[in-house]
Motif scaffolding. Sequence first.
Motif, mmCIF file in Angstrom:
data_model
loop_
_atom_site.group_PDB
_atom_site.id
_atom_site.type_symbol
_atom_site.label_atom_id
_atom_site.label_comp_id
_atom_site.label_asym_id
_atom_site.label_seq_id
_atom_site.Cartn_x
_atom_site.Cartn_y
_atom_site.Cartn_z
ATOM 1 N N ASN A 292 0.820 -1.210 0.000
ATOM 2 C CA ASN A 292 0.000 0.000 0.000
ATOM 3 C C ASN A 292 0.861 1.271 0.000
ATOM 4 N N GLU A 293 2.130 1.089 -0.385
ATOM 5 C CA GLU A 293 3.066 2.185 -0.577
ATOM 6 C C GLU A 293 3.332 2.978 0.694
ATOM 7 N N THR A 294 3.335 2.270 1.826
ATOM 8 C CA THR A 294 3.733 2.898 3.084
ATOM 9 C C THR A 294 5.073 2.376 3.578
ATOM 10 N N GLY A 295 5.652 1.376 2.900
ATOM 11 C CA GLY A 295 7.023 0.991 3.192
ATOM 12 C C GLY A 295 7.946 2.149 2.857
ATOM 13 N N ALA A 296 8.914 2.436 3.728
ATOM 14 C CA ALA A 296 9.766 3.617 3.566
ATOM 15 C C ALA A 296 10.954 3.294 2.660
ATOM 16 N N LEU A 297 11.081 4.033 1.561
ATOM 17 C CA LEU A 297 12.107 3.787 0.551
ATOM 18 C C LEU A 297 13.090 4.955 0.461
ATOM 19 N N ALA A 336 10.911 -3.465 9.640
ATOM 20 C CA ALA A 336 11.466 -2.602 8.594
ATOM 21 C C ALA A 336 11.302 -3.313 7.261
ATOM 22 N N ILE A 337 10.474 -2.755 6.411
ATOM 23 C CA ILE A 337 10.202 -3.338 5.090
ATOM 24 C C ILE A 337 11.084 -2.691 4.017
ATOM 25 N N GLY A 338 11.062 -1.381 3.928
ATOM 26 C CA GLY A 338 11.797 -0.669 2.899
ATOM 27 C C GLY A 338 13.241 -0.398 3.282
ATOM 28 N N ASP A 339 14.064 -0.031 2.287
ATOM 29 C CA ASP A 339 15.481 0.193 2.557
ATOM 30 C C ASP A 339 15.727 1.411 3.441
#
Length: 538
Positions: A292-297, A336-339
Amino acid sequence: MTTTIFDGGTIWTGTGTTSDALLVVDGLIAALGAEARRAADDATQRVDLAGGFLLPSFGDGHAHPLPGGLEAVGPLVRPCTSVAEIVETVRAYAESHPDEEWITGASYDGSLAPGGLFDARWLDEAVPDRPVVLRAWDYHTVWCNSEALRRCGIDADTPDPVLGEIVHREDGSVLGTLREWGAVDLALNAAGPRPLDVRVGALRTAAQYYLARGVTWVQDAWVNAEDVEVYLEAARQDALDIRFNLAFYADPRYFDEQVATFADARQRVLDAASPLLTANTVKFFADGVVENETGALLAPYCSGLHSHGMQVWEGDSLAQAARRVDELGFQIHIHAIGDAAARQALDAIEYAITSNGPRDRRPVIAHAQLVDDADLDRFAALGVTANMQPLWAQLDALMNVLTVPRLGPERSAKQYRMNTIDAAGALSFGSDWPVSSGAPLDGIAVAVSRRTSEGEPEGGWTPEEILTMERALTAYTNGVARQAFAGQAGPSWGTIVPGASADLVWLSADPRETPALDVPRIEVRGTFLQGARVHPAS
C-alpha cells in the motif's frame, strides 16, 4: 525418572552432525548414538521413527498468534478467491450470528481488487444494517462497510489521522478502505476487543495450529496492554501449550506513556512464573508495507503515489525510543520493510549500543524486505538478527500484482537477500502468521528454491539468494533459538545436544533429500516439548 529413546530414523542435531539414536531423560537430551542405546533399559519408552527425520522443533521469530487464532472466530474470508465470495461469506456469517453487534473478521486477499482498494458498498450488499470490519492479509489495512464507517465517525470531511490514510473515491466520498494503524485503529477501537474467554480460546487455537506444524516457540510481535491479560489468564488456566515471548508494541503517538508501563508488564509476566511465557522484547514499526506504498524507501515509488512511503518515527525519535527501552534491558525488535526503514532501524540500534554500552542485546530487524547494499554488512557488525519470512521470497500474485509494479524491476530483484545476510551469520526465520502460512515447511520450500508452488520460475527467482536446506533448517531452529536467548533462563533448545530441552519435531521424510516443491507435503508425525509428545494429542 522418565526415559525415552528415539531410533529407527535420522536424527539431525543442528550442529552439523546426524545420529541414529537419541535418549531423553526427564525432558532433557541425555545421550546420542551408541551411548544412548547403552543407557536405555527395559523401562525406557521407545519412539520408532519408522524411517523418518527427527530434528529440533521449529521456532517462529515473528508472528501474531492472537489475531491468527481469532481468524477462526469471525467470518472465514481467508480462503475466498474473489470479492463476490468474500461478500457471500460475510452474508452467511451475519445471518447465522444475528446477535453480534459488530461483524469482524480476517483476512482477505488484498490483490482481489485493483490497487488493493475495496469499496464499502460491496459489503453493504451483504450487511447494510450492522457494522462490518475485515482485516486484509497484510494486517495493515481494513475494509469497512458504510455502517462501520458511520459508527467510527468517518465521513468525507474526516482528515487522515496521524500514521494512517482514509481512502476516498474520485467524488470525495469515503471508499471503505483504511490504511495503516492510525486509520485502522479508528475501526478496531470502535468495534472493541472480543471477550477475554474468546481471546484465551483463540490463543489456544493458535498454539495447536503451531504444534501441528512442529513449532514450539513463538515471538508475538505486537502485544498491546490488553493482550497481556490474555496471556496471563491463559497461563493461569494452563492453556499456553507452547512457549511464547511477548513484544510490547511501542507507538510513537503514545510512547512516553507506554514506556513507563513496559517494565511493570514484564514483572507481571515474571510473577506468573510460567515456564512457557516471557516478555523480554519491545516492538517498533519503522514503516508500513510496500503493497500500500507505506514501506519507507530511499528512492520514490515507481507510481509516485506516496513518494518515499511512510516513516513512522520522525527525525531521531526512533533512536531515542530504542535507547530508552534498551536502558530497561529489553530486546529491540523493529519492523522494517523498505530500505530507508532498514537504515533507520540500524541507525537506532547503533545509537542504543553507543549510548548504553556493551551487553548481550541480540536486537532484531524483522522482514528486511529491501536493504541497501551499503547497509548489508551492518547486521553482523551490530549483532543484529534479520528475522525474515522465507515464504515471501517468491513471484506469487501478491508480488507480481502489488509489489513489483511499485518497486520496479531493479529494486524488486534485491528483495529478501537471505543468502547474503545469512553468510554474515545474522539470519533467523519467522512466518508473520496469520499474514502468511505459519508452517515452517512452507517457508523452507521457498527458501531453498525461490519458486512458487507451481515451480515458477525455473531455476528460481533471484537464485543467488537460494539457501541450502541445512541453512534453511538452521534459520528456523537454532537461528530462532539464538534470537530468543534460549538457554539463558533454563535449558537451551534449537539444537540436539546433551543438556538441551527435548523440544523436537518428527517428520515423515528427510527434507534434505526431498525435492523443494514436495517439502510442504512432508508429514509432521509428532511434536515434543520438554520430552513430552504434545502433537498429536494423546
